[in-house]
Design an enzyme around this catalytic site. Sequence first.
Site, PDB file in Angstrom:
ATOM      1  N   CYS A 150       4.274  -6.897  -5.692  1.00 17.42           N
ATOM      2  CA  CYS A 150       5.136  -6.459  -4.588  1.00 17.42           C
ATOM      3  C   CYS A 150       4.705  -7.111  -3.274  1.00 17.42           C
ATOM      4  CB  CYS A 150       5.054  -4.943  -4.384  1.00 17.42           C
ATOM      5  SG  CYS A 150       5.081  -3.953  -5.860  1.00 17.42           S
ATOM      6  N   ASP A 151       3.423  -7.131  -3.010  1.00 15.51           N
ATOM      7  CA  ASP A 151       2.952  -7.460  -1.659  1.00 15.51           C
ATOM      8  C   ASP A 151       2.158  -8.760  -1.548  1.00 15.51           C
ATOM      9  OD1 ASP A 151       4.074  -5.084  -0.707  1.00 15.51           O
ATOM     10  OD2 ASP A 151       2.308  -3.936  -1.292  1.00 15.51           O
TER      11      ASP A 151
ATOM     12  N   CYS B 178      -0.122  -3.018  -5.459  1.00 13.84           N
ATOM     13  CA  CYS B 178       0.816  -3.820  -6.243  1.00 13.84           C
ATOM     14  C   CYS B 178       0.853  -5.258  -5.728  1.00 13.84           C
ATOM     15  CB  CYS B 178       2.210  -3.188  -6.185  1.00 13.84           C
ATOM     16  SG  CYS B 178       3.448  -4.160  -7.068  1.00 13.84           S
TER      17      CYS B 178
END
Length: 325
Positions: free
Chosen positions: A145-146, A142
């Site tokens: 997300c990261d 992701c």
Amino acid sequence: MSETQATAPRTVKCLIIGSGPAGYTSAIYTSRANLNPLLIEGPQPGGQLTTTTDVENFPGYPDGVTGPQLMEDMRKQAERFGAEFMTGLVTDADLSARPFRITVNSRTEILAESLIIATGASAKYLGIDSEEKYRGTGVSACATCDGFFYRGRTVAVVGGGDTACEEALYLSTLASKVYLIVRKDYLRASKVMQQRVTGNPKIEILYNTNTIDLFGDEFVEGAHLIEFMGTDKERIYEIAIDGFFLAIGHRPNTEVFAKYLELDESGYIKVKAPGTETNIQGVFAAGDVADPHYRQAVSAAGMGCRAAIDAERFLIAGNTASALI
Ligand code: NDP
């Protein structure tokens, strides 16, 4: 009582399957609406977020929060209003009539007047050992997300579809360089995404290339790649990277419901937008299992809220088949 002796299945007004942001949010709303929900937490309580480290884009946490903590907080909030939890794997679902008959761990049957399916989707991984080893220390599925943790670094994205292109483009706004590792000699992504990726000076596309493994001490430091695998042009080489992002598709966790529910061609549950009802009255779906587009914790939580309100309205409209509850 012997193990084999049958006991009458328990009946609940609202059964929620899945313990990610969608499931827990549904539990908060349905418990506050006095529906006494029972939530089945699968083998990975907390869902995909428990594999993430810091979550910095969930509103309400100005200093960020870890994925497991966020899920723990949501669970506690639902528990506070009386939601009940059960751990287990849903192994069968009979949605042919109400109350719906759900089997957990091939053993325990539960009858549900309304059902919210929030079983999520699982990112596909390549299946190489080093993916497991570096999960959370360089391997992610992701970018939203990261990606932030790779500002100014070099990363690789695997895949040639729209998701891979989207992730590569997103990462190019943060990282200094992005490799896009594509196993074929073309991108499967839509034309517009192809144009954006090929026109981006930070993105280098490695066609005809597969990943053999990743290396590094504590964190990912590079990948061994193979080009033109199985041909006389075959070449093995390595690239130095700090992050390795999988974007080879997601698999919605819908197998057990597939017999009854309308799914799209990728297996996602179809809902009657803008609501969350499926093709079966009284069965609602929320979160990644019904959302191939956004796949964010906050959008899943929002959909969980909508499913809970839909279920409540469905029951208030007099759709209670059983006198037991
Ligand atoms: P896709 O199935 O479209 O693409 C998956 C990609 O991963 C393909 O390039 C595939 O290669 C590659 N791949 C699969 N398995 C492996 C493997 N083992 N090793 C290496 N590569 C592999 O998935 P997406 O998630 O990209 O998209 C899913 C759907 O969502 C699509 O319909 C897409 O259009 C849509 N979508 C739309 C977006 C938008 O409109 N903005 C954004 C994101 C997704 P190969 O081509 O060789 O099979």
